[in-house]
Design an enzyme around this catalytic site. Structure first.
Site, short mmCIF file in Angstrom:
data_model
loop_
_atom_site.label_atom_id
_atom_site.label_comp_id
_atom_site.label_asym_id
_atom_site.label_seq_id
_atom_site.Cartn_x
_atom_site.Cartn_y
_atom_site.Cartn_z
N GLU A 14 -54.58 5.16 28.97
CA GLU A 14 -53.86 4.00 29.72
C GLU A 14 -52.50 4.62 29.92
OE1 GLU A 14 -55.20 1.51 26.43
OE2 GLU A 14 -56.18 0.13 27.75
N GLY A 17 -55.29 4.26 24.41
CA GLY A 17 -53.97 4.05 24.88
C GLY A 17 -53.20 5.32 25.36
N ALA A 75 -54.03 4.28 20.76
CA ALA A 75 -53.12 3.63 20.01
C ALA A 75 -53.40 3.76 18.43
CB ALA A 75 -53.45 2.09 20.26
N GLU A 86 -62.43 2.63 23.15
CA GLU A 86 -62.47 1.35 22.43
C GLU A 86 -63.65 0.56 22.05
OE1 GLU A 86 -60.62 2.66 25.03
OE2 GLU A 86 -58.29 2.04 24.32
#
Ligand code: COA
Length: 258
Positions: free
Chosen positions: A115, A112, A66, A135
């Site tokens: 993910e 992300g 992200a 993270e």
């Protein structure tokens, strides 16, 4: 479809979505997530698109996570909204798509990025790929489904290790752990994904959509996957594809699905 951060290539019945922010290692900002949602939605509703490959532009990254610069000053409410909206628009959306999605992991797939790859129906990696959920090194946890999908794919112990160490694993390790199905040299990545897609596209799209729903049901806590399988199996008998598939077999010819 005109997008700022993604490219779409159509090859017969196959669509390739390329996340195109190479200067930021294809990090997922809000705009990219929205564009991906719109692209997946349009492609999924197109009768001519029978499979989708998602990959990153350049030779370095699938998606490096992200976009950290967008959420660094978020508060608790904004943080939970970020995860909720992202899961709804992209990660759950891709997992539950009727059209099969293959992730071609062509480099870093972090946070992300991993993910997103895990939301796809399966993954193929290039040998330079590196995967991880970093993270906790940023003081946060995976928020786009990583704590749920990683244990489903690699088991709880390995998922815990990856999440707690925030480390990266190689493409070969990812294959050994069941996170990716194949590892090939970078130049072979798209050809292999296209070959797998063409095998998929020979089969009934209607049956594949039903199979995706039944397999996904195994990972849902509030529905019984066996019941979904029975329902979807039964529904198959009412489709033209079932009539064509079984007739073609009995007539010793290749099926011609709608
Ligand atoms: N969010 C925002 N920007 C990112 C990013 C991310 N997740 N990942 C990389 N970038 C940007 C960098 O800030 C840099 O931008 P700049 O040139 O404007 O400074 C550019 O992409 C290139 O990255 P850089 O770090 O210089 O490349 P590198 O080869 O030295 O390192 C990584 C590659 C993947 C190891 C490193 O970029 C990294 O750790 N990224 C963050 C991974 C992460 O924590 N993801 C989870 C987020 S929740």
């Amino acid at each position: 479809m005109n997008f700022e951060n993604i490219l779409i290539e159509l090859k017969d019945n196959l669509a390739v979505i390329i996340i195109n922010r190479p200067a930021k290692l294809n990090a997922l900002n809000k705009k990219t997530i929205e564009e991906l949602h719109n692209a997946f939605k349009v492609l999924d509703s197109s009768a001519s698109v029978k499979a989708i490959i998602i990959t990153g532009s350049g030779e370095k990254a699938f998606v490096a996570g992200a976009d950290i610069s967008e959420f660094a000053d978020f508060n608790v409410k904004e943080g939970s909204e970020l995860a909720r909206k992202g899961q709804e628009l992209l990660f759950d959306f891709v997992q539950n798509l009727s059209t099969p999605v293959i992730a071609a992991v062509n480099g870093f797939a972090l946070g992300g990025g991993l993910e997103l790859a895990m939301s796809a129906h399966f993954r193929v990696a290039s040998s330079n790929a590196k995967m991880g959920l970093p993270e906790v090194s940023l003081g946060v946890i995976p928020g786009y489904g990583g704590t749920q999908r990683l244990p489903q794919l690699v088991g709880k112990g390995k998922a815990m290790e990856m999440i707690m160490t925030a480390g990266m694993i190689s493409a070969e390790e990812a294959k050994d752990w069941g996170l990716v199905n194949y590892v090939v040299e970078l130049e072979e990545l798209m050809p292999l994904c296209e070959k797998l897609a063409s095998k998929i596209m020979r089969n009934s799209s209607v049956a594949i959509a039903a199979a995706i729903k039944a397999v996904n049901a195994n990972y849902s806590t509030n529905i019984n996957g066996f019941d979904v399988e029975i329902a979807k199996f039964g529904e198959s008998f009412g489709t033209n594809d079932f009539k064509e598939g079984t007739t073609a077999f009995l007539e010793k010819r290749k099926p011609n699905f709608e």
